[in-house]
Design a protein around this motif. Structure first.
Motif, PDB file in Angstrom:
ATOM      1  N   LEU A 183     -29.150 -14.814 -49.328  1.00  0.00           N
ATOM      2  CA  LEU A 183     -29.932 -16.024 -49.069  1.00  0.00           C
ATOM      3  C   LEU A 183     -29.650 -17.030 -50.183  1.00  0.00           C
ATOM      4  CD1 LEU A 183     -32.006 -16.930 -46.918  1.00  0.00           C
ATOM      5  CD2 LEU A 183     -33.798 -16.300 -48.539  1.00  0.00           C
ATOM      6  N   ARG A 199     -23.526 -12.619 -39.626  1.00  0.00           N
ATOM      7  CA  ARG A 199     -23.982 -13.956 -39.247  1.00  0.00           C
ATOM      8  C   ARG A 199     -23.753 -14.933 -40.399  1.00  0.00           C
ATOM      9  NH1 ARG A 199     -30.084 -13.700 -37.500  1.00  0.00           N
ATOM     10  NH2 ARG A 199     -30.268 -12.600 -39.494  1.00  0.00           N
ATOM     11  N   THR A 230     -25.793 -10.861 -43.327  1.00  0.00           N
ATOM     12  CA  THR A 230     -26.187 -12.219 -42.977  1.00  0.00           C
ATOM     13  C   THR A 230     -26.000 -13.096 -44.207  1.00  0.00           C
ATOM     14  OG1 THR A 230     -27.774 -11.539 -41.286  1.00  0.00           O
ATOM     15  CG2 THR A 230     -28.088 -13.708 -42.274  1.00  0.00           C
ATOM     16  N   ILE A 248     -25.287 -18.680 -41.217  1.00  0.00           N
ATOM     17  CA  ILE A 248     -26.356 -19.507 -40.658  1.00  0.00           C
ATOM     18  C   ILE A 248     -26.843 -20.534 -41.679  1.00  0.00           C
ATOM     19  CG2 ILE A 248     -28.728 -19.471 -39.765  1.00  0.00           C
ATOM     20  CD1 ILE A 248     -28.170 -16.715 -38.635  1.00  0.00           C
ATOM     21  N   ALA A 252     -26.782 -16.813 -45.344  1.00  0.00           N
ATOM     22  CA  ALA A 252     -27.629 -17.875 -44.801  1.00  0.00           C
ATOM     23  C   ALA A 252     -28.235 -18.726 -45.904  1.00  0.00           C
ATOM     24  CB  ALA A 252     -28.745 -17.273 -43.952  1.00  0.00           C
ATOM     25  N   LEU A 266     -32.791 -19.967 -42.555  1.00  0.00           N
ATOM     26  CA  LEU A 266     -33.082 -18.704 -41.879  1.00  0.00           C
ATOM     27  C   LEU A 266     -34.567 -18.389 -41.913  1.00  0.00           C
ATOM     28  CD1 LEU A 266     -31.758 -16.137 -40.565  1.00  0.00           C
ATOM     29  CD2 LEU A 266     -31.799 -15.131 -42.853  1.00  0.00           C
ATOM     30  N   THR A 292     -29.025  -9.325 -46.537  1.00  0.00           N
ATOM     31  CA  THR A 292     -28.983 -10.778 -46.369  1.00  0.00           C
ATOM     32  C   THR A 292     -28.699 -11.425 -47.713  1.00  0.00           C
ATOM     33  OG1 THR A 292     -30.534 -10.774 -44.511  1.00  0.00           O
ATOM     34  CG2 THR A 292     -30.316 -12.827 -45.746  1.00  0.00           C
TER      35      THR A 292
END
Length: 452
Positions: free
Chosen positions: A109, A174, A127, A176, A129, A133, A107
């Motif tokens: 972030l 993803r 991911t 997000i 994000a 999240l 991820t």
């Protein structure tokens, strides 16, 4: 054979240099006995150290192949690597640097801030994000901004495409929780991924699916200059629970480019598409019927300047109300159309059931013909209810639906329990709605089931 030869060679070395100890490799071991002096001095000691080095090299040569993991076990070890969270800017100052450092399952972030980057996702599934999240706080979406406009440029200038998704990314990718604005395209996507909980503002196309697709949900699209969502090539997407406001052109545009193969299902459901500059949903036909089905259900489409659903021919994207005879199956179930210039124009296999169409300035159903069928719809306060369309008069309701300001049904509305859950033409099922999807004696008409 190799093990036997190796053991003999080691014994010769040990015997020659009078070594002491135990050498173990794999399932094999050699006991090394002292045969002479207790100590080594001078040049003999140097020779001994060189010989020990030789021995270690030989043992390493022998042990390596015997103790290495089989390929399938090594793969299992790699697969068990725990996913990481890579923080921007704490771990990497730029988002693209963090993306490049990420592996499958990681991820990236991103902390709140304004980021002026053009990002690329390729060759992995991650991911990407904002802190949304972790927090589910919409303020984190608003404060984490990908901005395509360079400082000092004019307000409506086109920037770069802000996120490009290559066709080789994995399906668990993803994106997000970002505000994505002022791009040429917000996201250009050639793979099937999830795009959720983002805000798209003042882009060209907010999302441009170039043969990609996947899941697009819970996004806000506002004042994008062209389309909110554009599907090209062999795109296959589910577009649900989005709020699409004031698109410069279409809310959703679907081009039926030539395609044959596994059936593509395009699903558009539970969206609110308000104030589009051209069509709420526009479907553009090309020569030859393609292997696609389009299902449009439980949407509100309101205040479009042209058609709520417009069908165009031969690659034409400029709405002219030609009502094209598109042969692909289009299922138009449980939608609410309010205050549009036209309702539905065209379609040669368009099935419209359980809809509410009110306040149309021109024509609610225009030339929806061929194998199309329009049944169990409520029509009210339209300039013309239908023209050249296959309207089933017996099931059509001509009464005021009494919609609330947010397009719901009040108690006593003629839409309540007025729909159909099953409709057949001969042995062919045209409509089938599961019992779990409606309350009361029958389904309600329009986008929302009334909740007592």
């Amino acid at each position: 054979m190799r093990s036997s030869w190796s053991s003999r060679y080691l014994r010769e070395i040990i015997s020659r240099y009078q070594l002491v100890g135990l050498v173990r490799f794999g399932r094999h071991s050699l006991c090394i006995r002292r045969t002479g002096m207790n100590r080594f001095h001078g040049l003999q000691g140097i020779s001994m150290r060189i010989s020990l080095l030789t021995l270690l090299l030989v043992v390493g040569f022998l042990v390596g192949p015997l103790t290495s993991l089989p390929a399938e076990q090594a793969s299992t070890v790699r697969d068990k690597r725990q996913p990481r969270t890579i923080h921007v800017p704490a771990d990497h100052g730029r988002i693209q640097q963090a993306i490049d450092a990420a592996n499958d399952g990681d991820t990236v972030l991103v902390a709140p801030g304004v980021y002026r980057e053009s990002l690329q996702l390729k060759g992995k599934q991650i991911t990407l994000a904002s802190r949304f999240l972790m927090t589910a706080d919409k303020k984190d979406v608003e404060r984490t901004v990908l901005d395509g406009k360079a400082t000092g440029e004019e307000k409506n200038s086109r920037g770069n495409t802000l996120i490009r998704v290559a066709g080789d990314v994995g399906p668990k990718t993803r994106i997000i929780g970002f505000t994505i604005k002022n791009g040429d395209d917000g996201i250009s996507c050639a793979a099937k991924i999830e795009i959720a909980h983002n805000r798209f503002i003042n882009n060209g196309d907010a999302i441009d699916y170039e043969g990609g697709g996947g899941l697009c949900r819970h996004n806000l699209f506002e004042k994008n200059r062209d389309d909110a969502v554009d599907l090209d090539g062999a795109a296959e997407a589910t577009i649900e629970d989005n709020l699409i406001l004031n698109s410069g052109d279409d809310g959703i545009e679907i081009r039926l480019h030539k395609y044959s193969g596994k059936l593509l299902n395009i699903v558009i459901r539970r969206n609110q598409i308000i104030g589009s500059g051209e069509d709420g949903i526009q479907i553009i036909d090309y020569p030859d019927k393609s292997d696609r089905v389009i299902r449009i259900e439980r949407n509100v489409i309101a205040k479009t300047k042209m058609a709520a659903l417009g069908c165009m021919a031969n690659g034409n994207t400029g709405e002219n109300y030609e009502a094209a005879d598109i042969p692909e199956r289009i299922e138009f179930f449980h939608n609410t159309l309010v205050d549009n210039q036209y309702g539905i124009t065209g379609g040669d296999f368009l099935l419209a059931f359980n809809n509410v169409i009110v306040g149309t300035e021109k024509i609610a159903f225009k030339e929806v013909d061929g194998n199309s069928l329009l049944a169990f719809n409520l029509l009210w306060d339209n300039e013309i209810d239908q023209q050249g369309s296959n309207l089933e008069k017996g099931s059509t309701i001509l009464k005021n639906p009494q919609l609330t300001k947010d397009y719901h049904l009040p108690k006593g509305s003629p839409c309540v329990d007025a729909g159909s859950s099953l409709y057949k033409r001969g042995e062919t099922v045209l409509l089938e709605i599961p019992r779990s999807a409606w309350r009361g004696r029958a389904p309600d008409l329009g986008a929302f089931e009334r909740i007592p």
